[in-house]
Design a protein around this motif. Structure first.
Motif, PDB file in Angstrom:
ATOM      1  N   ILE A 122       0.845  -1.191   0.000  1.00 39.59           N
ATOM      2  CA  ILE A 122       0.000   0.000   0.000  1.00 39.59           C
ATOM      3  C   ILE A 122       0.892   1.257   0.000  1.00 39.59           C
ATOM      4  CG2 ILE A 122      -0.282   0.066   2.537  1.00 39.59           C
ATOM      5  CD1 ILE A 122      -3.068   0.854   0.044  1.00 39.59           C
ATOM      6  N   GLU A 123       2.146   1.080   0.342  1.00 37.52           N
ATOM      7  CA  GLU A 123       3.182   2.137   0.406  1.00 37.52           C
ATOM      8  C   GLU A 123       2.996   3.081   1.592  1.00 37.52           C
ATOM      9  OE1 GLU A 123       5.376   1.159  -1.487  1.00 37.52           O
ATOM     10  OE2 GLU A 123       4.541   0.443  -3.357  1.00 37.52           O
ATOM     11  N   THR A 124       1.767   3.525   1.813  1.00 36.60           N
ATOM     12  CA  THR A 124       1.401   4.259   3.025  1.00 36.60           C
ATOM     13  C   THR A 124      -0.113   4.148   3.164  1.00 36.60           C
ATOM     14  OG1 THR A 124       1.167   6.412   4.099  1.00 36.60           O
ATOM     15  CG2 THR A 124       1.304   6.433   1.715  1.00 36.60           C
ATOM     16  N   VAL A 141       4.784  -1.073   3.548  1.00 32.50           N
ATOM     17  CA  VAL A 141       4.897   0.380   3.427  1.00 32.50           C
ATOM     18  C   VAL A 141       6.374   0.760   3.346  1.00 32.50           C
ATOM     19  CG1 VAL A 141       2.774   0.823   4.724  1.00 32.50           C
ATOM     20  CG2 VAL A 141       4.949   0.687   5.958  1.00 32.50           C
ATOM     21  N   MET A 142       6.611   1.998   2.936  1.00 31.82           N
ATOM     22  CA  MET A 142       7.960   2.540   3.033  1.00 31.82           C
ATOM     23  C   MET A 142       8.054   3.358   4.318  1.00 31.82           C
ATOM     24  SD  MET A 142       8.866   3.563  -0.861  1.00 31.82           S
ATOM     25  CE  MET A 142       7.239   4.155  -1.172  1.00 31.82           C
ATOM     26  N   ILE A 143       9.234   3.323   4.907  1.00 36.62           N
ATOM     27  CA  ILE A 143       9.417   3.882   6.245  1.00 36.62           C
ATOM     28  C   ILE A 143      10.445   5.012   6.176  1.00 36.62           C
ATOM     29  CG2 ILE A 143      10.188   3.294   8.602  1.00 36.62           C
ATOM     30  CD1 ILE A 143       9.428   0.283   7.602  1.00 36.62           C
ATOM     31  N   LEU A 193      15.517   0.248  -7.801  1.00 32.51           N
ATOM     32  CA  LEU A 193      14.398   1.015  -7.271  1.00 32.51           C
ATOM     33  C   LEU A 193      14.912   2.235  -6.533  1.00 32.51           C
ATOM     34  CD1 LEU A 193      12.486  -2.027  -5.762  1.00 32.51           C
ATOM     35  CD2 LEU A 193      12.049  -0.927  -7.942  1.00 32.51           C
ATOM     36  N   TYR A 194      16.096   2.138  -5.969  1.00 28.46           N
ATOM     37  CA  TYR A 194      16.668   3.218  -5.171  1.00 28.46           C
ATOM     38  C   TYR A 194      18.181   3.156  -5.243  1.00 28.46           C
ATOM     39  CZ  TYR A 194      16.257  -0.864  -2.160  1.00 28.46           C
ATOM     40  OH  TYR A 194      16.277  -2.143  -1.684  1.00 28.46           O
ATOM     41  N   GLU A 195      18.792   4.235  -4.777  1.00 28.24           N
ATOM     42  CA  GLU A 195      20.247   4.360  -4.808  1.00 28.24           C
ATOM     43  C   GLU A 195      20.894   3.328  -3.875  1.00 28.24           C
ATOM     44  OE1 GLU A 195      22.638   8.546  -5.099  1.00 28.24           O
ATOM     45  OE2 GLU A 195      21.421   8.225  -3.358  1.00 28.24           O
TER      46      GLU A 195
HETATM   47  N1  5AD Z   1      12.939   3.372  -1.568  1.00 26.35           N
HETATM   48  C1  5AD Z   1      12.491   2.270  -0.949  1.00 26.35           C
HETATM   49  N2  5AD Z   1      11.617   1.420  -1.493  1.00 26.35           N
HETATM   50  C2  5AD Z   1      11.189   1.694  -2.738  1.00 26.35           C
HETATM   51  N3  5AD Z   1      10.327   1.059  -3.533  1.00 26.35           N
HETATM   52  C3  5AD Z   1      10.227   1.715  -4.686  1.00 26.35           C
HETATM   53  N4  5AD Z   1      11.011   2.798  -4.650  1.00 26.35           N
HETATM   54  C4  5AD Z   1      11.626   2.803  -3.451  1.00 26.35           C
HETATM   55  C5  5AD Z   1      12.538   3.678  -2.821  1.00 26.35           C
HETATM   56  N5  5AD Z   1      12.988   4.755  -3.439  1.00 26.35           N
HETATM   57  C6  5AD Z   1       9.580  -0.116  -3.090  1.00 26.35           C
HETATM   58  C7  5AD Z   1       8.089   0.169  -3.113  1.00 26.35           C
HETATM   59  C8  5AD Z   1       7.546  -0.828  -4.113  1.00 26.35           C
HETATM   60  C9  5AD Z   1       8.608  -1.905  -4.095  1.00 26.35           C
HETATM   61  C10 5AD Z   1       8.652  -2.742  -5.306  1.00 26.35           C
HETATM   62  O1  5AD Z   1       9.810  -1.190  -3.954  1.00 26.35           O
HETATM   63  O2  5AD Z   1       7.552  -0.075  -1.825  1.00 26.35           O
HETATM   64  O3  5AD Z   1       6.292  -1.355  -3.772  1.00 26.35           O
END
Ligand code: 5AD
Length: 366
Positions: free
Chosen positions: A162-164, A203-205, A316-318
Motif C-alpha cells: 500500500i506504500e502508506t 509500506v515505506m518507512i 528502485l533506489y540508490e
Molecule cells: N525506496 C524504498 N523502497 C522503494 N520502492 C520503490 N522505490 C523505493 C525507494 N525509493 C519499493 C516500493 C515498491 C517496491 C517494489 O519497492 O515499496 O512497492
C-alpha cells in the motif's frame, strides 16, 4: 510510556498512541520492545527462516511513482524483460538448491502478452516442482480477472504494498494522472483476499512528510485488513526521481534504519503469526540490516536470484545491494549467520503464513 509497556502483556492490543510512543522510543524502552518482539516471534513462528527466491522479471512499468527509480518517466533506465526460459532456469536452480518458494516481481504491466507470460511461468513452476514450489506474485495492480486467472493457474500469494495507509501522503507520493489511485489499491487488496491468495502488503518507512503517527496507522491498517505477510523497508532516495528534491528532510540513515527495525518489531507484536520479510532496503542502510530484522521479528529472507545482468537494471533506489557473489555462496553465508543466531533455514518448505485461512473458509465462520 508506562502505558505502552503494560500493554506488552497483550501486545496485539497496542493502541495508536502506544505504537507512536514506541516508534519514538530509545534506550531501555526500545531494547524492551526488541526483546519482547523476539520472544513473540520465537513463540509463534519458531526458529525457522523461510527462503523466497526473488526473480525481478522486468523493470518496465506503466506507473510513475515519484520515489521509484524504475518509474516510467525515468528515461535513464535500460529496460529489460526476462524470457520465460531465463526465468525457468532460475526457478529450476532455486528448486535444486532447496528453496521452497519463489517470488516473481515486476514493474506494473497490463498487456495481454504480459498476462500470458506470467501465467506460463506460474504453470511451468508448478509443473517442474510437482506443485511443491509456492509462488508469490508481485506484479502491481491488475484487473480482478487477471488476479483470478493467475491464481487458478497456481499462484499462491500476492504482494502489493500500500506504500502508506495515509491517503494524503499517498497523494503526495504519486502523480494525479488517473493511474495512481489510493482507493483502487485498497480495492485490489480486497479482491486478492477474496480470490483466496495469501495477501501481503507493506509500506515505506522514513518517507518525506511521514510522521510516526502515520506509521502507527500503517501498522493498524495491516492489522485491520488482516494481512498474511508483510514486506516493508526504509525509503531510500533515488537521484532520478522527483522525490529526491526532498532528501534534506529525511532522517539520517541510521535513524531511518532504526525506525524500520521498530516497525518490524511492532508488527510482530500486533500480528504474531504472520510472515514478515527482512527486506533488501534494510540492508541498503545497514550491512547487517536483514539479520537485525530477523532478530526482532522477521522470519523470511528473499535472496535475489535474478540473472546478474538484469539485476543491475532493477534499481528502485540508490545503493541497492546487488549481491555480486553467486547464489550458492550467499546461501552458505546465510546458513552460517543464522546458525550463529540459533536459527535454521527452512529448506524445501513453502513456509506458508500460519495466519492464513482462505477467505472462503473465513466466511463460513460467520
Ligand atoms: N525506496 C524504498 N523502497 C522503494 N520502492 C520503490 N522505490 C523505493 C525507494 N525509493 C519499493 C516500493 C515498491 C517496491 C517494489 O519497492 O515499496 O512497492
Amino acid at each position: 510510556m508506562k502505558a505502552a509497556i503494560t500493554s506488552f502483556s497483550i501486545p496485539s492490543l497496542l493502541s495508536k498512541n502506544e505504537l507512536t510512543d514506541l516508534l519514538r522510543s530509545s534506550g531501555a524502552n526500545e531494547r524492551q520492545l526488541f526483546a519482547r518482539a523476539a520472544e513473540i516471534k520465537r513463540k509463534f513462528v519458531g526458529n525457522k527462516v523461510y527462503l523466497r527466491g526473488l526473480i525481478e522479471l522486468s523493470n518496465r512499468c506503466r506507473k510513475d511513482c515519484l520515489y521509484c527509480g524504475i518509474r516510467c518517466s525515468n528515461k535513464a533506465v535500460y529496460r529489460y524483460s526476462l524470457s520465460c526460459e531465463t526465468v525457468m532456469e532460475a526457478v529450476r536452480r532455486a528448486w535444486q538448491r532447496g528453496f521452497g518458494s519463489v517470488v516473481f516481481q515486476s514493474g506494473e504491466q497490463t498487456s495481454d502478452r504480459f498476462i500470458r507470460e506470467i501465467e506460463k511461468m506460474v504453470r511451468e513452476t508448478k509443473r517442474i516442482s510437482d506443485g511443491a514450489l509456492a509462488i508469490t506474485l508481485s506484479c502491481g495492480e491488475q484487473r480482478e480477472k487477471t488476479y483470478r486467472r493467475w491464481f487458478e493457474n497456481g499462484a499462491d500469494r500476492y504482494l502489493l504494498r500500500i506504500e502508506t495507509a495515509s491517503e494524503a501522503l499517498y497523494k503526495k507520493l504519486h502523480p494525479q494522472d488517473g493511474k495512481h489511485s489510493f482507493s483502487q489499491r485498497m480495492k485490489a487488496l480486497e479482491q486478492l483476499d477474496k480470490i483466496g491468495y495469501q495477501v501481503g502488503t507493506g509500506v515505506m518507512i522514513g518517507l518525506p512528510f511521514q510522521t510516526p503517527e502515520m506509521l502507527a496507522d500503517d501498522l493498524l491498517f495491516m492489522k485491520r485488513i488482516d494481512i498474511d505477510m508483510c514486506g516493508m523497508g526504509p525509503y531510500l532516495e533515488h537521484p532520478d526521481t522527483p522525490l529526491y528534491a526532498f532528501r534534506d528532510q529525511l532522517l539520517p540513515p541510521e535513524r531511518r534504519f532504526n525506525l524500520g527495525l521498530k516497525m518490524v518489531a511492532l508488527l510482530r507484536l500486533l500480528m504474531p503469526d504472520i510472515n514478515i520479510a527482512a527486506t533488501t532496503a534494510l540492508q541498503a542502510l545497514d550491512l547487517e540490516g536483514r539479520e537485525k530484522a530477523i532478530a526482532v521479528g522477521a522470519n523470511v529472507i528473499m535472496p535475489n536470484i535474478t540473472p546478474p545482468e538484469e539485476r543491475k537494471a532493477y534499481l528502485l533506489y540508490e545503493n541497492k545491494p546487488l549481491f555480486a557473489e553467486d547464489d550458492e555462496e550467499e546461501l552458505a553465508r546465510w546458513e552460517q549467520r543464522l546458525r550463529a543466531m540459533g536459527l535454521q533455514i527452512g529448506y524445501h518448505l513453502p513456509g506458508n503464513s500460519t495466519h492464513y485461512r482462505p477467505a472462503q473458509l473465513r466466511r463460513g465462520d460467520r
